[in-house]
Design a protein around this motif. Structure first.
Motif, PDB file in Angstrom:
ATOM      1  N   THR A 260      59.470 -21.706 100.267  1.00 20.99           N
ATOM      2  CA  THR A 260      59.389 -22.294 101.600  1.00 20.99           C
ATOM      3  C   THR A 260      57.969 -22.748 101.898  1.00 20.99           C
ATOM      4  OG1 THR A 260      61.191 -20.862 102.360  1.00 20.99           O
ATOM      5  CG2 THR A 260      59.852 -21.919 104.048  1.00 20.99           C
ATOM      6  N   ARG A 263      57.131 -25.858  99.863  1.00 26.05           N
ATOM      7  CA  ARG A 263      57.837 -27.029 100.382  1.00 26.05           C
ATOM      8  C   ARG A 263      57.201 -27.529 101.679  1.00 26.05           C
ATOM      9  NH1 ARG A 263      62.362 -24.858 100.015  1.00 26.05           N
ATOM     10  NH2 ARG A 263      62.736 -24.375 102.201  1.00 26.05           N
ATOM     11  N   ALA A 264      56.846 -26.586 102.564  1.00 30.15           N
ATOM     12  CA  ALA A 264      56.239 -26.957 103.842  1.00 30.15           C
ATOM     13  C   ALA A 264      54.866 -27.593 103.633  1.00 30.15           C
ATOM     14  CB  ALA A 264      56.122 -25.725 104.739  1.00 30.15           C
ATOM     15  N   THR A 267      55.203 -31.038 102.029  1.00 33.19           N
ATOM     16  CA  THR A 267      55.739 -32.000 102.995  1.00 33.19           C
ATOM     17  C   THR A 267      54.661 -32.474 103.947  1.00 33.19           C
ATOM     18  OG1 THR A 267      57.956 -31.038 102.874  1.00 33.19           O
ATOM     19  CG2 THR A 267      57.428 -32.328 104.837  1.00 33.19           C
ATOM     20  N   HIS A 326      62.363 -26.581 107.136  1.00 30.56           N
ATOM     21  CA  HIS A 326      62.091 -25.978 105.824  1.00 30.56           C
ATOM     22  C   HIS A 326      62.748 -24.609 105.679  1.00 30.56           C
ATOM     23  CE1 HIS A 326      59.348 -29.207 105.173  1.00 30.56           C
ATOM     24  NE2 HIS A 326      58.527 -28.822 106.116  1.00 30.56           N
ATOM     25  N   THR A 335      64.413 -32.490 100.430  1.00 33.44           N
ATOM     26  CA  THR A 335      63.166 -32.777 101.149  1.00 33.44           C
ATOM     27  C   THR A 335      62.533 -34.060 100.609  1.00 33.44           C
ATOM     28  OG1 THR A 335      62.810 -30.411 101.494  1.00 33.44           O
ATOM     29  CG2 THR A 335      60.919 -31.854 101.827  1.00 33.44           C
TER      30      THR A 335
END
Length: 369
Positions: A260, A263-264, A267, A326, A335
């Motif tokens: 997580t 990914r955050a 992004t 997320h 994503t």
């Protein structure tokens, strides 16, 4: 259609299948066994002395905590709709409170809370969000809790972790009550709330349960026997066990937290590479929140043309914010596709030429960063 709103989140197929089995009665040994499994998983997730389940939204858990753990006066941190809600709950019960109000992109100052606590002996509770999802903001909850406990250990720290639990490991060393809900990182339908409680909060509850449906003393007595005071949300509890088993099968909580966070972060960097502004000064891992004058048009294009449903803002930033979720077991390609769609939308709106920057930066940061 990809559902990338910050709650409700998509329900995985394995969890939907588990919840589609025939309904069972909640006052049976069969359901007690399932409930016991759910309690075990929640104990590991919250890492607190006790976790209660309520058949309600997260707001019900917020109300129950205010009702039981705030006796004289609360500090309420308002940096968004959900911090505002704590104040409204206090007002509904005629409980005195003092509100610290910031712009929705600004985390609360630890010093501001410390100053109030030092100068007002009647304050016995601090109510705040871990992540204020109205703007994707992360508050310094752990630092606040440590600071107020150093002044008066008996102050109750009530933390709304509805968009934080299951996203990151929340340090509950000095937190008395940690709240969450089923429809966020646990990827279940709405309708189940959770409250993690430490020993001090349990002592207060056991010595003075109040209310009727949200009486935590009554719930505590029953849930320690793997049942509930009132009708249990049987289907959701079954789904909870299935979801926790799925998290374990995917590598466990630590992998979930790490994925997580990656990914955050990737992004946010991809969005910034497009020239977009990440709204909160301290972004939470639960979502990416972007402030842009054309946010509504971007969201409309993503939903109607590119098959992505993401959330907008509320109140004064209703039309100028978009938020990409997320939370939960989100595939990297979902994503990546969403970021590609954002870049395509910007091109259609004449904001920048499409050149594949979003996917390139996201992939580099996620896999190589």
């Amino acid at each position: 259609m990809l559902l990338l709103t910050p709650g409700p989140t998509p329900v995985p197929e394995a969890v939907r299948m588990a919840m589609s089995t025939p309904t069972i009665h909640h006052r049976t040994p069969e359901f007690e066994a399932i409930f016991g499994k759910a309690r075990g998983y929640l104990s590991a997730l919250f890492n607190m002395e006790e976790v209660l389940m309520l058949a309600s939204s997260g707001t019900g858990a917020m109300e129950a905590c205010v009702l039981h753990l705030c006796q004289s006066k609360a500090i309420v941190v308002n940096s968004g709709k959900f911090g505002e809600r704590f104040g409204k709950i206090c007002a509904a019960y005629n409980k005195p409170f003092v509100e610290i109000k910031n712009e929705w992109d600004t985390p609360v100052s630890v010093d501001a809370i410390v100053e109030l606590v030092k100068n007002d002996a009647s304050i016995d509770a601090v109510c705040m969000q871990v992540c204020e999802s109205a703007g994707g903001l992360r508050h310094p909850v752990e630092d606040v809790a440590k600071a107020v406990k150093a002044i008066r250990p008996n102050i109750m720290v009530i933390a709304d972790g509805i968009t934080a639990v299951g996203v990151e490991k929340v340090d509950t060393t000095n937190v008395d009550a940690l709240i969450s809900g089923s429809q966020k990182a646990l990827m279940l339908p709405p309708g189940l709330a959770f409250i993690g409680l430490n020993a001090k909060a349990l002592e207060i509850i056991e010595n003075g349960g109040v209310g009727y449906y949200f009486n935590l003393k009554t719930e505590l007595k029953n849930q320690r026997k793997n049942t509930t005071a009132w009708t249990a949300a049987t289907t959701l509890v079954i789904g909870l066990v299935a979801m926790c088993e799925l998290i374990d099968a995917e590598g466990g909580l630590e992998k979930l937290y790490a994925d997580t966070a990656k990914r955050a972060d990737a992004t946010n960097k991809a969005l910034q590479a497009l020239g977009l502004h990440i709204y909160p000064k301290v972004p939470a891992k639960a979502m990416s929140a972007v402030l842009h004058d054309d946010a509504s048009q971007i969201r409309k294009l993503l939903k109607t043309k590119y098959g992505v449903n993401m959330a907008g803002g509320q109140d004064h930033i209703k039309d100028t914010l978009f938020r990409i979720n997320h939370m939960g077991l989100i595939n990297v390609y979902e994503t990546a596709w969403t970021l590609n769609a954002v870049e395509l939308a910007l091109s259609e709106l004449g904001k920048r030429a499409y050149d594949g920057t979003a996917n390139r930066v996201f992939s580099q940061e996620f896999y190589q960063g």
